[in-house]
Write a protein that holds these residues in place. Structure first.
Motif, short mmCIF file in Angstrom:
data_model
loop_
_atom_site.label_atom_id
_atom_site.label_comp_id
_atom_site.label_asym_id
_atom_site.label_seq_id
_atom_site.Cartn_x
_atom_site.Cartn_y
_atom_site.Cartn_z
N ILE A 18 29.22 48.43 42.33
CA ILE A 18 28.44 48.60 41.10
C ILE A 18 27.20 49.38 41.51
O ILE A 18 26.37 48.87 42.25
CB ILE A 18 28.06 47.25 40.48
CG1 ILE A 18 29.32 46.47 40.07
CG2 ILE A 18 27.18 47.46 39.26
CD1 ILE A 18 29.05 45.08 39.55
N LEU A 23 30.57 45.41 46.16
CA LEU A 23 30.97 44.01 45.95
C LEU A 23 32.21 43.69 46.79
O LEU A 23 32.26 42.66 47.47
CB LEU A 23 31.31 43.76 44.48
CG LEU A 23 30.22 43.29 43.53
CD1 LEU A 23 30.85 42.80 42.23
CD2 LEU A 23 29.34 42.20 44.11
N SER A 42 28.13 32.83 47.19
CA SER A 42 26.84 32.68 46.56
C SER A 42 26.87 33.30 45.16
O SER A 42 27.76 34.12 44.85
CB SER A 42 25.75 33.31 47.41
OG SER A 42 26.11 34.64 47.69
N SER A 43 25.92 32.91 44.35
CA SER A 43 25.83 33.47 43.00
C SER A 43 25.67 34.98 43.11
O SER A 43 24.87 35.47 43.90
CB SER A 43 24.61 32.84 42.31
OG SER A 43 24.55 33.30 40.99
N GLY A 44 26.46 35.70 42.34
CA GLY A 44 26.38 37.16 42.37
C GLY A 44 27.25 37.81 43.43
O GLY A 44 27.26 39.03 43.57
N GLY A 46 30.45 38.00 43.44
CA GLY A 46 31.59 38.71 42.85
C GLY A 46 32.77 37.83 42.51
O GLY A 46 33.86 38.35 42.23
N LYS A 47 32.59 36.52 42.47
CA LYS A 47 33.73 35.63 42.21
C LYS A 47 34.31 35.85 40.81
O LYS A 47 35.52 36.00 40.66
CB LYS A 47 33.28 34.16 42.37
CG LYS A 47 32.71 33.86 43.75
CD LYS A 47 32.31 32.40 43.90
CE LYS A 47 31.23 31.94 42.93
NZ LYS A 47 29.93 32.61 43.12
N SER A 48 33.45 35.85 39.80
CA SER A 48 33.96 36.05 38.44
C SER A 48 34.50 37.47 38.26
O SER A 48 35.48 37.68 37.53
CB SER A 48 32.85 35.80 37.41
OG SER A 48 32.44 34.45 37.46
N THR A 49 33.87 38.42 38.95
CA THR A 49 34.37 39.81 38.89
C THR A 49 35.80 39.88 39.43
O THR A 49 36.66 40.55 38.84
CB THR A 49 33.44 40.73 39.71
OG1 THR A 49 32.12 40.60 39.20
CG2 THR A 49 33.89 42.17 39.65
N1 LIG Z 1 28.88 45.02 33.95
C1 LIG Z 1 28.04 44.88 34.98
N2 LIG Z 1 27.05 45.79 35.20
C2 LIG Z 1 26.22 45.65 36.24
N3 LIG Z 1 26.29 44.65 37.11
C3 LIG Z 1 27.25 43.72 36.94
C4 LIG Z 1 28.17 43.79 35.87
N4 LIG Z 1 29.00 42.73 35.96
C5 LIG Z 1 28.62 42.04 37.05
N5 LIG Z 1 27.54 42.64 37.64
C6 LIG Z 1 26.89 42.18 38.88
O1 LIG Z 1 27.90 41.99 39.84
C7 LIG Z 1 27.58 40.90 40.69
C8 LIG Z 1 28.74 39.93 40.72
O2 LIG Z 1 28.82 39.22 39.50
P1 LIG Z 1 29.79 37.97 39.32
O3 LIG Z 1 29.63 37.50 37.93
O4 LIG Z 1 31.15 38.36 39.76
O5 LIG Z 1 29.17 36.92 40.36
P2 LIG Z 1 29.64 35.43 40.69
O6 LIG Z 1 29.98 35.38 42.14
O7 LIG Z 1 30.66 34.99 39.72
O8 LIG Z 1 28.28 34.61 40.45
P3 LIG Z 1 28.05 33.13 39.85
O9 LIG Z 1 28.36 32.21 41.00
O10 LIG Z 1 26.58 33.14 39.55
O11 LIG Z 1 28.91 32.94 38.66
C9 LIG Z 1 26.28 40.31 40.14
O12 LIG Z 1 25.22 40.79 40.95
C10 LIG Z 1 26.21 40.84 38.73
O13 LIG Z 1 24.86 40.96 38.33
#
Ligand SMILES: Nc1ncnc2c1ncn2[C@@H]1O[C@H](COP(=O)(O)OP(=O)(O)OP(=O)(O)O)[C@@H](O)[C@H]1O
Ligand SMILES: [Mg+2]
Length: 230
Positions: A18, A23, A42-44, A46-49
């Motif tokens: 990104i 990621l 950790s938060s951010g 990329g797990k949900s991604t």
């Molecule tokens: N559409 C987008 N545009 C810009 N950045 C994005 C977008 N979608 C996700 N991100 C960024 O990508 C990174 C990964 O996001 P993701 O939601 O996958 O994290 P996560 O591991 O699920 O976190 P959490 O544990 O907080 O749920 C984050 O830094 C988020 O801000």
């Protein structure tokens, strides 16, 4: 010899950035039917991604994702949606139920939206909810957090998916309900011969899986025991 079944999930060389933030950098993951994997990170991180990519809702820059032997990259949006409906169940962090419907209608609706045969769909939904110990209720609004989360699990299971995904399935629950929902989820691969992928911050949930991985440096590695997982 019959062909062995394809893996429920196969991810190979997945890369995604990104802006200038990388990621995923050649991430691999394979998951067979009957197997469970947890991903800590950790938060951010990329797990949900990653789950969005497995659902075919977001495309990586390179690499492949196959679900039940089908490469998502080779499918159009309609075929991806059909594969998702047929083969994948997803439990969302906050359940994402329709509050004004009954538990049974929430579950039955998921089957109908997936194009399932509507005969017996309400009985199937009611049977699943009974097995998961969800009381009958006029609307899900009146259920406790743990009961709602079990409705969300029933909804993900109603189409008998090959691959079950869960994003922080216990994030909104107290300790007792967290343990109940986690026990239920991790019993499913053996019971239903599906694959289970759970992403979570919670190590007590994660370590119920056959394998525990962490997203570090853009790829998945065995998670170190101890630490906070955050
Ligand atoms: N559409 C987008 N545009 C810009 N950045 C994005 C977008 N979608 C996700 N991100 C960024 O990508 C990174 C990964 O996001 P993701 O939601 O996958 O994290 P996560 O591991 O699920 O976190 P959490 O544990 O907080 O749920 C984050 O830094 C988020 O801000
Ligand atoms: Mg997330």
């Amino acid at each position: 010899m019959p062909e062995p079944p394809p893996p429920a999930l196969a991810i190979s060389g997945l890369s995604y950035a990104i802006g200038d933030r990388v990621l995923f950098d050649g991430l691999d993951l394979a998951l067979a039917a009957g197997e469970s994997v947890s991903i800590l990170g950790s938060s951010g991180s990329g797990k949900s991604t990653l789950l969005s990519m497995i659902l075919g809702l977001l495309q990586a820059d390179s690499g492949t994702v196959s679900v039940d032997g089908e490469d998502l990259g080779g499918l159009g949006a309609g075929a991806r949606a059909r594969l998702r409906a047929r083969a994948v169940g997803m439990v969302f962090q906050f359940g994402e139920l329709l509050p004004e419907l009954s538990p049974r209608d929430n579950v039955a609706l998921a089957a109908m939206l997936a194009g399932a045969d509507t005969t017996g769909v309400h009985d199937r939904a009611a049977g699943l909810l009974r097995r998961l110990g969800v009381p009958e209720a006029a609307t899900v609004e009146t259920l406790s957090g743990g009961e709602r989360q079990r409705v969300a699990v029933a909804r993900a299971l109603v189409n008998e998916p090959r691959l079950l995904l869960a994003d922080e399935p216990t994030g909104a629950l107290d300790e007792e309900n967290r343990d109940k929902v986690a026990e239920l989820l991790f019993a499913l691969p053996a019971e239903r011969d599906c694959a289970l992928l759970v992403v979570t911050h919670d190590r007590s949930v994660a370590y119920r899986a056959d394998r525990v991985l962490a997203i570090t440096g853009g790829s998945l590695r065995p998670a170190a025991r101890g630490g906070t997982g955050r």
